[in-house]
Write a protein that holds these residues in place. Structure first.
Motif, PDB file in Angstrom:
ATOM      1  N   GLY A 166     -11.806  11.436  -6.711  1.00 19.95           N
ATOM      2  CA  GLY A 166     -11.413  10.055  -6.473  1.00 19.95           C
ATOM      3  C   GLY A 166      -9.941   9.781  -6.646  1.00 19.95           C
ATOM      4  O   GLY A 166      -9.532   8.657  -6.896  1.00 19.95           O
ATOM      5  N   GLY A 167      -9.084  10.804  -6.538  1.00 23.63           N
ATOM      6  CA  GLY A 167      -7.657  10.600  -6.702  1.00 23.63           C
ATOM      7  C   GLY A 167      -7.047   9.833  -5.544  1.00 23.63           C
ATOM      8  O   GLY A 167      -7.534   9.871  -4.414  1.00 23.63           O
ATOM      9  N   THR A 168      -5.956   9.130  -5.827  1.00 26.07           N
ATOM     10  CA  THR A 168      -5.251   8.360  -4.809  1.00 26.07           C
ATOM     11  C   THR A 168      -4.209   9.239  -4.125  1.00 26.07           C
ATOM     12  O   THR A 168      -3.900  10.342  -4.572  1.00 26.07           O
ATOM     13  N   SER A 169      -3.660   8.723  -3.043  1.00 22.38           N
ATOM     14  CA  SER A 169      -2.612   9.461  -2.337  1.00 22.38           C
ATOM     15  C   SER A 169      -1.381   9.625  -3.220  1.00 22.38           C
ATOM     16  O   SER A 169      -0.688  10.645  -3.150  1.00 22.38           O
ATOM     17  N   ALA A 170      -1.094   8.634  -4.042  1.00 19.86           N
ATOM     18  CA  ALA A 170       0.052   8.749  -4.949  1.00 19.86           C
ATOM     19  C   ALA A 170      -0.184   9.846  -5.979  1.00 19.86           C
ATOM     20  O   ALA A 170       0.734  10.599  -6.319  1.00 19.86           O
ATOM     21  N   GLN A 171      -1.391   9.947  -6.501  1.00 20.81           N
ATOM     22  CA  GLN A 171      -1.701  11.009  -7.454  1.00 20.81           C
ATOM     23  C   GLN A 171      -1.613  12.379  -6.792  1.00 20.81           C
ATOM     24  O   GLN A 171      -1.152  13.350  -7.398  1.00 20.81           O
ATOM     25  N   ARG A 172      -2.063  12.450  -5.557  1.00 21.38           N
ATOM     26  CA  ARG A 172      -1.967  13.726  -4.838  1.00 21.38           C
ATOM     27  C   ARG A 172      -0.498  14.139  -4.685  1.00 21.38           C
ATOM     28  O   ARG A 172      -0.136  15.297  -4.911  1.00 21.38           O
ATOM     29  N   ALA A 173       0.349  13.171  -4.309  1.00 11.70           N
ATOM     30  CA  ALA A 173       1.773  13.481  -4.150  1.00 11.70           C
ATOM     31  C   ALA A 173       2.385  13.900  -5.480  1.00 11.70           C
ATOM     32  O   ALA A 173       3.194  14.831  -5.543  1.00 11.70           O
ATOM     33  N   VAL A 194      -0.242  14.650 -15.587  1.00 15.98           N
ATOM     34  CA  VAL A 194      -1.406  15.485 -15.908  1.00 15.98           C
ATOM     35  C   VAL A 194      -2.676  14.863 -15.344  1.00 15.98           C
ATOM     36  O   VAL A 194      -3.541  15.560 -14.804  1.00 15.98           O
ATOM     37  N   GLU A 195      -2.812  13.555 -15.441  1.00 14.90           N
ATOM     38  CA  GLU A 195      -3.983  12.882 -14.876  1.00 14.90           C
ATOM     39  C   GLU A 195      -4.013  13.019 -13.358  1.00 14.90           C
ATOM     40  O   GLU A 195      -5.080  13.199 -12.758  1.00 14.90           O
ATOM     41  N   ALA A 196      -2.849  12.945 -12.730  1.00 13.66           N
ATOM     42  CA  ALA A 196      -2.783  13.155 -11.284  1.00 13.66           C
ATOM     43  C   ALA A 196      -3.173  14.589 -10.938  1.00 13.66           C
ATOM     44  O   ALA A 196      -3.863  14.838  -9.938  1.00 13.66           O
ATOM     45  N   LEU A 197      -2.745  15.533 -11.755  1.00 16.35           N
ATOM     46  CA  LEU A 197      -3.100  16.933 -11.534  1.00 16.35           C
ATOM     47  C   LEU A 197      -4.607  17.143 -11.677  1.00 16.35           C
ATOM     48  O   LEU A 197      -5.219  17.900 -10.911  1.00 16.35           O
ATOM     49  N   GLN A 253      -2.747  -0.560  -8.450  1.00 14.69           N
ATOM     50  CA  GLN A 253      -3.831  -0.311  -7.494  1.00 14.69           C
ATOM     51  C   GLN A 253      -3.691   1.061  -6.850  1.00 14.69           C
ATOM     52  O   GLN A 253      -4.670   1.782  -6.691  1.00 14.69           O
ATOM     53  N   ALA A 254      -2.475   1.439  -6.501  1.00 18.33           N
ATOM     54  CA  ALA A 254      -2.284   2.735  -5.843  1.00 18.33           C
ATOM     55  C   ALA A 254      -2.528   3.891  -6.790  1.00 18.33           C
ATOM     56  O   ALA A 254      -3.054   4.924  -6.399  1.00 18.33           O
ATOM     57  N   TRP A 255      -2.154   3.707  -8.062  1.00 21.34           N
ATOM     58  CA  TRP A 255      -2.273   4.812  -9.031  1.00 21.34           C
ATOM     59  C   TRP A 255      -3.523   4.693  -9.877  1.00 21.34           C
ATOM     60  O   TRP A 255      -3.762   5.539 -10.736  1.00 21.34           O
ATOM     61  N   GLU A 256      -4.297   3.624  -9.690  1.00 23.10           N
ATOM     62  CA  GLU A 256      -5.482   3.392 -10.507  1.00 23.10           C
ATOM     63  C   GLU A 256      -5.113   3.473 -11.980  1.00 23.10           C
ATOM     64  O   GLU A 256      -5.730   4.157 -12.792  1.00 23.10           O
ATOM     65  N   ARG A 316       0.803  -1.225   0.000  1.00 23.87           N
ATOM     66  CA  ARG A 316       0.000   0.000   0.000  1.00 23.87           C
ATOM     67  C   ARG A 316       0.832   1.270   0.000  1.00 23.87           C
ATOM     68  O   ARG A 316       0.410   2.292  -0.533  1.00 23.87           O
ATOM     69  N   LYS A 317       2.029   1.224   0.637  1.00 23.79           N
ATOM     70  CA  LYS A 317       2.771   2.464   0.841  1.00 23.79           C
ATOM     71  C   LYS A 317       4.153   2.469   0.186  1.00 23.79           C
ATOM     72  O   LYS A 317       4.479   3.339  -0.611  1.00 23.79           O
ATOM     73  N   LEU A 318       4.999   1.489   0.557  1.00 21.08           N
ATOM     74  CA  LEU A 318       6.401   1.574   0.193  1.00 21.08           C
ATOM     75  C   LEU A 318       6.630   1.455  -1.311  1.00 21.08           C
ATOM     76  O   LEU A 318       7.324   2.282  -1.912  1.00 21.08           O
ATOM     77  N   LEU A 319       6.048   0.427  -1.928  1.00 22.47           N
ATOM     78  CA  LEU A 319       6.281   0.231  -3.356  1.00 22.47           C
ATOM     79  C   LEU A 319       5.686   1.361  -4.193  1.00 22.47           C
ATOM     80  O   LEU A 319       6.348   1.873  -5.101  1.00 22.47           O
ATOM     81  N   PRO A 320       4.437   1.821  -3.930  1.00 24.49           N
ATOM     82  CA  PRO A 320       3.954   3.005  -4.669  1.00 24.49           C
ATOM     83  C   PRO A 320       4.805   4.241  -4.425  1.00 24.49           C
ATOM     84  O   PRO A 320       4.985   5.062  -5.324  1.00 24.49           O
ATOM     85  N   ALA A 321       5.359   4.388  -3.205  1.00 25.50           N
ATOM     86  CA  ALA A 321       6.207   5.555  -2.929  1.00 25.50           C
ATOM     87  C   ALA A 321       7.500   5.493  -3.748  1.00 25.50           C
ATOM     88  O   ALA A 321       7.970   6.505  -4.267  1.00 25.50           O
ATOM     89  N   LEU A 322       8.090   4.300  -3.870  1.00 26.89           N
ATOM     90  CA  LEU A 322       9.283   4.162  -4.693  1.00 26.89           C
ATOM     91  C   LEU A 322       8.978   4.459  -6.158  1.00 26.89           C
ATOM     92  O   LEU A 322       9.785   5.063  -6.871  1.00 26.89           O
ATOM     93  N   PHE A 323       7.790   4.044  -6.613  1.00 27.02           N
ATOM     94  CA  PHE A 323       7.383   4.353  -7.987  1.00 27.02           C
ATOM     95  C   PHE A 323       7.213   5.858  -8.171  1.00 27.02           C
ATOM     96  O   PHE A 323       7.563   6.420  -9.211  1.00 27.02           O
ATOM     97  N   GLN A 324       6.695   6.524  -7.138  1.00 30.12           N
ATOM     98  CA  GLN A 324       6.565   7.985  -7.192  1.00 30.12           C
ATOM     99  C   GLN A 324       7.940   8.651  -7.296  1.00 30.12           C
ATOM    100  O   GLN A 324       8.131   9.599  -8.054  1.00 30.12           O
ATOM    101  N   LEU A 325       8.916   8.150  -6.545  1.00 27.95           N
ATOM    102  CA  LEU A 325      10.272   8.678  -6.647  1.00 27.95           C
ATOM    103  C   LEU A 325      10.825   8.482  -8.054  1.00 27.95           C
ATOM    104  O   LEU A 325      11.527   9.350  -8.597  1.00 27.95           O
TER     105      LEU A 325
END
Length: 928
Positions: free
Chosen positions: A418-425, A405-408, A72-75, A28-37
C-alpha cells in the motif's frame, strides 16, 4: 534528480513559482514532489515556494492546504511534519489590483524559507516575473544557467569548473596555469570573465573572445598552450585569452586579504547605499564600478591601489577593469553580504538581512550535520556484524530517517504494502544512495542489513495488514482480568462436572486449549459423549476492548514460527484455556450415541470441569497402543467416533483423506540449525546484499525447519467427530429455540464426469478428485444444510478462544440459558458474519503464504542432490505435462512438470532445481 552541481554548490536562495498552486495537480504531484526533494536534501538551503492560484487563501489556509497534501501523499500523520521546516511568509490579499505589486516586493526581499500564496491578477505581472527571475539562481533556460555561477567560478578554493562541466548548459573550460610577472596563477575559467564583460561596458576591449565564447555553448573553450599562443597575432582570440587570464590572476592578488576586505567593502557599500525604490526594505543595486570604488579607495588604501595600478599596467589592461572584476568576484563570493541583481549589479544587504542569512546558513549547517549523522548511523548499522545489529526500533526516532525506512518497508512489500508514489520515490533514492540495486528484493536486503527486519522476516502478515500487536486498551483490559476476575453471571446455573475424566487433545504447538472430551458407557452398548468448551465469554463481555479486538482480528492464526492469537496470550493461554488439574468454567454439550451413531437425547449448559490429561495426538495414539484397557474413556470415544462417521457417510457426507503437510520452525542453539554450504546463501554484490546474506546465514544456523506429514488416524477422527457432534447439537439447540447463531453451510459438491472418475486411479488420486469437487462454505444466521458433513444444520462452537464466530455463538447460547434475550438479532448477526468472513480469509491467506515460505526453505536446505519421491495425483495442464505431485515424505502437493507418457498415479522421483522462498519459486526436475 538533484540540481546541477554548480548550482547546488551555491548558498543563495532558490524560488519555485507554482502556478495553480491550489489545484489538483499541485496537491497530488507538485507539492509532494517538492517535499520529496526536501527530504532527499536536493533543495538549496534558502529555497522558497511561491504559490499562485485562483482560490483566495490566507497564509494559514495555504499552509494547511500544503500540509494536507503532503500528509495525504505520504500517508503521514500531521505530527510527523513537526520540525521538518517552517511554513512562513505572507501572501497577497485576494484579487485586488495591487496583489502582484505585493508579491513583487516580497519576492525580491524574502530570505527565510517559506511558502507564499497570492491570487492572480493581470496587474504588474510582468514586473513580478522580472523580480522572480532576478531572485532565483536556477534559471529554467539552460543556456543562461552558467551565468549565475560567477561567484563559484571566481572563487579560487572552489572545485574547478571542469569538474562541474556535466551540468546542463554549462561550458566545459579547461583550467591550466598562466605566468604573470614573477608569479604563476591558476588560469581563469574563461566564461567567468566573459560573463562579467558581457554585463559591463568592458566587452568592447575583448571582442574576439567575447564573440567566440558566446558561440561556444556546451563546448570546450580551453586556454591555448604556450606553443600555440606564441604564433597568435595581437588581437586574436588566443591573445585576448592570455590577457583575460592575467586580469583574473591579478584580480586574485588584489583579493589576497579577502575576509577583511569583504567585511570592509560591505560596510562601505552599506553606508553609501540608498533605498530601493521598488522595495524600501532593501537597498538599491549598484554596478561594478561603484562597488569597486567602495573596495579600492585611493585616499585610504594607497598601497593597495598602487598595487592595482602596477599589476594592471603589467597586464596591459585598464586598471579599472582589474578593480571592477575583483569587486565583482568579491561580491559574487559573498551572497550573505551582497544580493545580486541583473546586468552585473549588486546591492549591499541590510544588517537584518545579513543576520538572517547567517542564521539560515547556521541552520543549514546544522541540518547538514544532522543529515550526515543520520547517514553515518545508517552506515554503521549496515556494517555491523549479524550479532550486533541495532534493535528493530532503532530508526523509529521521529526524524526524516524514519520516513525513509518506512518508505523502504512499503516498497519492499510491493503493491500489497500500500505504499504511495512518494514513498516509492524515496525508497528508490535511499537504495541509490546505498549503492544497492533498485527492486523489492534489494529493499528487503537493505532492511535486513539495517536491523529493521530479521533475515527470515514474516512478510505475509505485513503485506495483508494483519495486526501482530495488541492495542494498549486491550492489553490494559487483559491486565485487569489477570488481577481481578469479573463476576460470573452463570454461577447459579453452572453444573459441576469435575467428576468426569476429561481429555484435552490438541496438535503440537497449540497454546489455546479450548476444548476437552469425555465419555461414559451406558447399558445396551450406548455411549454418552461429552464435549466441554472453554467459557471464553466468562472473561470477555460484549463491547469490551478485548471483544472489539477479537472482532477486528476474526480468528487466531497459526503459522510455522508461532501463533497470532485472537486474545492476548496471558488471557488466552492462562485464564481461558483448559489447564490440566484446575477447575475451569466451560459450556458443555452431551448426547447419547446408540449403536447406529444416532443421538437419542442431548443437553447443553454451562459447567465446571477439571481436565485429567492434556496430550497431543501422537501421545494419545501411543497411550492406546501401549496401555490397552487403562483409558476406557478414550476407547469409548474412538468407538463413538467410528459410529458417527459411518452414519454421516450414509447421509451423504464427503470423507476426504489426503495427507497434510505441517511446517514448524524452532529456535535452537547457534550452529545447531542449518549451516550454509560453501558459497551458499549468495554473497551479494554490494554492501547491503553482503550484510543481509551474513545475517541470514547466522539466523539459519540457529533455526531448525521441520516439515512433517500427517495422515488420518483414529485419534484424529476422535477429535474431529466430537467437535462435529458438538456443532450439530448446538445447531439443533438454536433451531429448536429460535436463537440466531452463526450457522455454517456448504453446497453439494460439483458433478464429476464418469470419464474423469474412470480415468482416476483408486486411492490418493480419487481423494484429491473428491477434494477438488467440494464447494466453499457459507455462513448465516439461519439453519442451512452442510453437504460436506452430511448435516441439515451445523454451528462451529468448539473454539471460542480462536474463532470470533464461535465466541458469538457462546454469547447467544448463554444468554438464552439465563432466560435473557440473545444480544444479537438475525440482521446484526449477519453483518458481523459478513465482516468476519473477509478478515478470516485474509488471515488464512497470510498463514498459507507463511507455510509456503517455510516449505520452500525446507526444500532449499535439502539441496539439489536429494531425491524426492512422489505420486502424480492430478493434471493441471495435461498438454504441457504439468501436474500436481504429492510427495511421500512430507505430504506436500506441488505443481511440477513431468516427462511424457507419465500417467495419474505414477510414482516419480524429483529433484529441486530452484528454491527461493522470498519469491515463492520452487522448481523441480524429474529424475525418473
Amino acid at each position: 534528480m538533484p540540481l546541477p552541481a554548480h548550482i547546488q554548490s551555491r548558498r543563495d536562495c532558490l524560488t519555485f513559482v507554482v502556478l495553480g498552486a491550489t489545484g489538483n495537480l499541485a496537491r497530488r504531484k507538485l507539492l509532494p514532489a517538492l517535499f520529496q526533494l526536501y527530504l532527499t536534501g536536493h533543495l538549496p538551503p534558502r529555497a522558497r515556494i511561491v504559490g499562485v492560484g485562483r482560490t483566495e487563501l490566507t497564509d494559514e489556509q495555504f499552509h494547511e492546504f500544503v500540509a494536507a497534501a503532503i500528509c495525504q501523499a505520504w500517508e503521514t500523520p500531521r505530527t510527523a511534519l513537526a520540525g521538518q521546516g517552517g511554513l512562513a511568509g505572507s501572501g497577497g490579499s485576494g484579487g485586488h489590483q495591487g496583489s502582484f505589486h505585493t508579491l513583487n516586493r516580497q519576492s525580491s526581499s524574502m530570505d527565510l524559507d517559506g511558502l507564499f500564496h497570492a491570487p492572480p491578477t493581470r496587474a504588474d505581472i510582468g514586473g513580478c516575473a522580472e523580480t522572480l527571475a532576478r531572485t532565483t539562481i536556477y534559471q529554467m533556460d539552460s543556456k543562461r544557467m552558467d551565468k549565475d555561477d560567477i561567484g563559484a567560478a571566481g572563487e579560487p578554493d572552489r572545485a574547478p569548473h571542469s569538474a562541474r562541466s556535466s551540468a546542463p548548459g554549462s561550458r566545459r573550460i579547461s583550467v591550466g596555469s598562466v605566468s604573470a610577472g614573477e608569479h604563476t596563477y591558476p588560469a581563469c575559467p574563461e566564461h567567468c570573465l566573459v560573463d562579467f564583460l558581457t554585463r559591463t561596458r568592458y566587452a568592447r576591449m575583448f571582442p574576439p573572445v567575447v564573440s567566440s565564447a558566446r558561440r561556444a555553448s556546451d563546448s570546450s573553450s580551453s586556454i591555448d598552450d604556450d606553443d600555440d599562443d606564441a604564433a597568435a597575432p595581437p588581437g586574436s582570440p588566443s591573445d585576448a585569452s592570455r590577457r583575460l587570464a592575467a586580469v583574473h590572476a591579478y584580480a586574485m592578488r588584489l583579493l589576497h586579504e579577502r575576509p577583511a576586505l569583504a567585511e570592509r567593502a560591505w560596510r562601505r557599500a552599506l553606508d553609501a547605499a540608498v533605498p530601493n525604490p521598488r522595495d524600501v526594505s532593501s537597498n538599491a543595486p549598484v554596478d561594478s564600478s561603484s562597488l569597486a570604488a567602495s573596495v579600492f579607495r585611493d585616499d585610504e588604501e594607497p598601497a593597495l591601489c598602487e598595487s592595482s595600478v602596477a599589476v594592471a599596467t603589467e597586464a596591459n589592461v585598464d586598471v579599472n577593469l582589474v578593480r571592477c572584476y575583483a569587486a565583482h568576484v568579491l561580491a559574487s563570493a559573498e551572497p550573505g553580504r551582497f544580493r545580486r541583481h541583473g546586468k552585473g549589479r549588486f546591492a549591499a544587504r541590510t544588517e537584518t538581512e545579513v543576520e538572517s542569512f547567517a542564521a539560515d546558513a547556521a541552520s543549514q549547517q546544522a541540518a547538514d550535520s544532522e543529515r550526515d549523522a543520520a547517514w553515518a548511523r545508517v552506515g554503521e548499522a549496515i556494517n555491523a556484524p549479524p550479532g550486533s545489529k541495532p534493535p528493530r526500533t532503532y530508526f523509529l526516532d521521529g526524524t526524516v530517517t524514519q520516513l525513509r525506512v518506512e518508505a523502504l518497508e512499503a516498497y519492499a512489500l510491493g503493491t500489497a504494502g500500500g505504499g504511495t508514489s512518494a514513498q516509492r520515490a524515496s525508497a528508490i533514492d535511499f537504495l541509490s544512495r546505498l549503492g544497492a540495486k533498485i527492486g523489492e528484493r534489494s529493499a528487503m536486503d537493505a532492511l535486513v542489513a539495517l536491523g529493521r527486519w530479521r533475515g527470515y522476516e514474516e512478510l505475509s502478515f505485513a503485506r495483508r495488514d494483519v495486526p501482530t500487536a495488541f492495542p494498549s486498551d486491550a492489553l490494559e483490559h487483559a491486565a485487569r482480568l489477570a488481577t481481578e476476575a469479573p463476576p460470573d453471571p452463570d454461577c447459579d446455573i453452572r453444573k459441576d462436572l469435575t467428576r468426569l475424566r476429561c481429555y484435552a487433545i490438541d496438535g503440537e504447538g497449540t497454546v489455546e486449549v479450548d476444548d476437552a472430551v469425555s465419555a461414559e458407557a451406558l447399558p445396551g452398548g450406548k455411549i454418552r459423549v461429552w464435549v466441554h468448551v472453554a467459557d471464553a465469554t466468562r472473561w470477555v463481555g460484549l463491547g469490551t476492548p478485548l471483544e472489539a479486538e477479537a472482532e477486528s482480528r476474526g480468528a487466531s492464526g497459526y503459522y510455522p514460527r508461532g501463533v497470532l492469537p485472537m486474545f492476548p496470550l496471558p488471557v488466552a493461554a492462562r485464564l481461558m484455556s483448559l489447564t490440566p488439574g484446575e477447575p475451569k468454567c466451560t459450556v458443555s454439550a452431551t448426547a447419547v450415541i446408540d449403536e447406529s451413531g444416532a443421538t437419542e437425547e442431548y443437553w447443553v449448559g454451562t459447567s465446571t470441569i477439571r481436565v485429567t490429561r492434556a496430550a497431543t495426538e501422537g501421545e494419545v495414539i501411543k497411550m492406546l497402543a501401549e496401555e490397552p484397557g487403562r483409558h476406557e474413556g478414550l476407547e469409548l470415544l474412538v468407538e463413538a467416533a467410528r459410529r458417527r462417521r459411518e452414519l454421516r457417510l450414509k447421509r451423504g457426507a464427503m470423507d476426504v483423506r489426503t495427507p497434510e503437510a505441517t511446517a514448524r520452525v524452532f529456535d535452537v542453539g547457534e550452529g545447531e540449525g542449518f549451516v550454509e554450504g560453501e558459497g551458499g546463501g549468495g554473497g551479494g554484490g554490494n554492501m547491503c546484499e553482503q550484510s543481509a546474506s551474513a545475517v541470514r546465514r547466522a539466523e539459519a544456523a540457529a533455526l531448525d525447519v521441520r516439515l512433517t506429514r500427517g495422515d488420518h488416524n483414529d485419534v484424529k477422527d476422535l477429535v474431529g467427530e466430537a467437535m462435529i457432534l458438538c456443532g450439530e447439537l448446538i445447531a439443533r439447540f438454536g433451531s429448536e429455540n429460535g436463537v440466531p447463531l452463526p450457522y455454517r453451510g456448504q453446497l453439494e459438491p460439483r458433478d464429476t464426469s464418469q470419464k474423469a472418475r474412470d480415468e482416476t486411479p483408486e486411492g490418493l488420486c480419487q481423494e484429491v478428485l473428491k477434494r477438488y469437487s467440494m464447494r466453499g462454505a457459507n455462513q448465516g444466521p439461519t439453519p442451512r444444510r452442510h453437504a460436506g458433513l452430511g448435516m441439515d444444520a451445523y454451528v462451529q462452537f468448539s473454539s471460542p478462544i480462536r474463532r470470533y464466530t464461535d465466541l458469538l455463538a457462546h454469547y447467544q447460547v448463554k444468554a438464552f440459558l439465563r432466560g435473557e434475550t440473545p444480544p444479537l438479532n438475525a440482521d446484526g448477526m449477519s453483518r458481523l458474519l459478513d465482516a468476519n468472513g473477509d478478515r478470516t480469509r485474509t488471515l488464512r491467506a497470510a498463514c498459507r503464504e507463511s507455510d509456503q515460505f517455510w516449505t520452500i526453505e525446507w526444500y532449499r536446505r535439502g539441496g539439489v542432490d536429494k531425491d524426492h519421491v512422489g505420486t502424480v495425483v492430478k493434471w493441471v495442464k495435461k498438454d504441457a505435462n504439468a501436474c500436481l505431485v504429492s510427495f511421500d515424505e512430507t505430504g506436500v502437493e506441488w505443481k511440477c512438470k513431468v516427462r511424457k507418457r507419465t500417467r495419474l498415479g505414477d510414482a516419480v522421483t524429483m529433484r529441486v532445481r530452484e528454491a527461493d522462498p522470498y519469491s515463492g519459486r520452487l522448481m523441480f526436475a524429474q529424475v525418473r
